[in-house]
Scaffold this active site. Structure first.
Site, PDB file in Angstrom:
ATOM      1  N   LYS A 262      34.728  39.276  31.246  1.00 58.34           N
ATOM      2  CA  LYS A 262      34.572  40.012  29.989  1.00 58.34           C
ATOM      3  C   LYS A 262      33.217  39.707  29.367  1.00 58.34           C
ATOM      4  O   LYS A 262      32.677  38.613  29.538  1.00 58.34           O
ATOM      5  CB  LYS A 262      35.666  39.585  28.996  1.00 58.34           C
ATOM      6  CG  LYS A 262      37.061  40.048  29.326  1.00 58.34           C
ATOM      7  CD  LYS A 262      38.032  39.557  28.272  1.00 58.34           C
ATOM      8  CE  LYS A 262      39.466  39.961  28.592  1.00 58.34           C
ATOM      9  NZ  LYS A 262      39.680  41.398  28.447  1.00 58.34           N
ATOM     10  N   ARG A 337      49.117  43.496  33.582  1.00 58.73           N
ATOM     11  CA  ARG A 337      50.122  44.324  34.256  1.00 58.73           C
ATOM     12  C   ARG A 337      50.638  43.661  35.528  1.00 58.73           C
ATOM     13  O   ARG A 337      51.762  43.923  35.952  1.00 58.73           O
ATOM     14  CB  ARG A 337      49.532  45.706  34.547  1.00 58.73           C
ATOM     15  CG  ARG A 337      48.380  45.740  35.525  1.00 58.73           C
ATOM     16  CD  ARG A 337      47.548  47.008  35.397  1.00 58.73           C
ATOM     17  NE  ARG A 337      46.808  47.047  34.145  1.00 58.73           N
ATOM     18  CZ  ARG A 337      45.975  48.031  33.793  1.00 58.73           C
ATOM     19  NH1 ARG A 337      45.798  49.062  34.593  1.00 58.73           N
ATOM     20  NH2 ARG A 337      45.330  47.991  32.641  1.00 58.73           N
TER      21      ARG A 337
END
Length: 484
Positions: A262, A337
């Site tokens: 990130k 996920r």
């Protein structure tokens, strides 16, 4: 801990008291002015004529406050206005150094609970880790006592139980990774279960490996800390549901993005909040158990941090999930996920009536609707989806339904595996939901993407700054509505 909440049939003559007045009030009711001298009554009357919504009178021995309710387009919005009025009132109480407040509702409909809710949620403070006494600012307001014939001690106690769930969730979300790795998060769950009265079992790395939870293990590969998988179960005597409701929460205690690193600042520095979904699960279970709600509910939390170290998962890798499906991992920052999918597949063993999952899953959801609400989608029937939406409106934790049309399955196709963990540039929140759907065979399911409202970088009324505990009050309201 939340403010102490109590119920009383009446209030003392000399006490700090707030009166909730009906919308449009222009003259002060006698009930709210019994001990006011004439000049003070005239002052309040003048402020009511000027349409002030919050009026304060200092009697020197005590204070009187007046909150004027609002008529809005819906009853839910009128209730929300009272919560926000509680937030504004808290600032005045803080300035006046009020420690105990009586709340007296003079409207035709119940308003004391909503005002108290706004006050209590505003009063939340994360205790943190300060050691310098000069920098500590303990809360002045300690107790709210709700008064009125339209109330009961049971209603006040129920609100207190829900607030304890929200406070717990906020604390967990606000805790940094240095104090809350996956093992420590599981320990917090154990402590919460002991305090509220639900069972907690923590699976360690060896048991997770034995279960072949490939998604959780893959995300954990680059971490120096082991993962955990926590099973929380609240099963009271007399539960009205024959099959349990299962809550699943994303427990990424810190997310660097893995090798798909990130950017920072303004992204990675906020990633201690990536376990907010797990905080929803334990917060809801705490509220249910504190209030003895007769429902059998199970909570599942896969937990790890996501790091780029050592043998970290790499873009292009193919992993085998707990369910047996293979996944091509095109982006290691789409890790939530992966761990949720293992938990959703694991949930099938309980033959659940309904499964709800919570996750700070996608920036796409935030870009779509901002911090003002939560994206939800799923395979549950229309009645369930509508009931969830109504609960969201009632608590002002509003929901926006996104579609899960068959065509979105094309977004996560992989040339070398069953599915990819990354969709197209468009409809990112939906492709994440479509990914999760593949692991929910055999039961109705709803996914909540709380990435927007779970953690706020600037104060927003009673939601405050930092962890908000969003989705706990609405989920509690929904589940309470299922009690037969």
């Amino acid at each position: 801990m939340p403010l102490a909440l109590a119920y009383s049939a009446d209030f003392p003559a000399i006490a700090d008291t707030v009166f909730i007045l009906p919308a449009g009030t222009r003259e002060l009711p006698v009930t709210a002015a019994a001990d006011l001298p004439e000049p003070a009554r005239q002052y309040v009357a003048a402020r009511l004529q000027a349409d002030d919504k919050l009026i304060s009178v200092n009697q020197y021995t005590h204070h009187h406050y007046y909150v004027v309710a609002e008529d809005n387009k819906t009853a839910d919005l009128s209730t929300e206005a009272l919560r926000k009025a509680g937030h504004k009132l808290h600032a005045q109480l803080k300035a006046d150094e009020v420690a105990e407040l009586y709340i007296c509702n003079l409207t035709a409909t119940g308003g004391a609970l909503a005002l108290a809710e706004g006050l209590a949620l505003t009063a939340y403070q994360f205790e943190g880790y300060k050691t310098d006494e000069k920098s500590k600012k303990p809360a002045v307001l300690q107790q709210l006592t709700l008064v009125g014939p339209d109330l009961s001690a049971e209603q006040v106690q129920e609100l207190d139980g829900v607030l304890q769930g929200v406070y717990l969730a906020r604390d967990l979300v606000n805790m940094p990774y240095s104090h809350l790795n996956a093992t420590q998060l599981a320990q917090q769950f154990e402590e919460a279960g002991e305090a509220a009265g639900f069972h907690v079992e923590v699976l360690d790395l060896v048991r997770i490996e034995a279960l072949r939870m490939g998604g959780l293990l893959a995300v954990n590969q680059g971490s120096p800390e082991p993962p955990t998988f926590t099973i929380m179960e609240y099963k009271p005597a007399g539960a009205t549901n024959a099959r349990p409701i299962v809550l699943v929460g994303k427990g990424v205690v810190y997310d660097t993005g893995g090798l798909s690193l990130k950017p920072t600042p303004n992204s990675m520095d906020l990633m201690k909040c990536d376990m907010a979904g797990s905080a929803v699960v334990v917060g809801v279970l705490t509220a249910l158990a504190k209030n003895n709600v007769p429902l059998h509910v199970i909570g599942l939390v896969p937990a790890t941090d996501n790091r780029p170290g050592g043998p970290a998962l790499a873009p292009g890798d193919v992993i085998t999930m707990y369910s047996g499906l293979t996944v091509e991992v095109m982006n290691t920052d789409a890790e939530g996920r992966l761990i949720l999918a293992d938990a959703l597949a694991f949930a099938k063993k309980y033959e659940p009536q309904l499964v709800l999952d919570y996750a700070t899953l996608t920036g796409s959801a935030v870009r779509a609707i901002g911090i003002e609400g939560t994206v939800y989608m799923g395979t549950a029937d229309e009645d369930t989806m509508l009931a969830l939406k109504k609960a969201g409106n009632a608590t002002h934790e509003r929901l926006v339904e996104f579609p899960l049309w068959d065509e979105y399955a094309d977004h996560i196709k992989s040339p070398i595996a069953d599915i990819s963990n990354l969709g197209k540039a468009e409809a990112g929140a939906i492709s994440a939901g479509k990914f999760l759907e593949r692991f929910t065979e055999g039961y109705p399911w709803v996914h909540f993407d709380i990435a927007g409202p779970a953690f706020l970088t600037a104060p927003d009324s009673y939601r405050g700054k930092g962890g908000t505990g969003t989705a706990i009050r609405s989920t509690y309201a929904f589940l309470k509505g299922l009690v037969g």
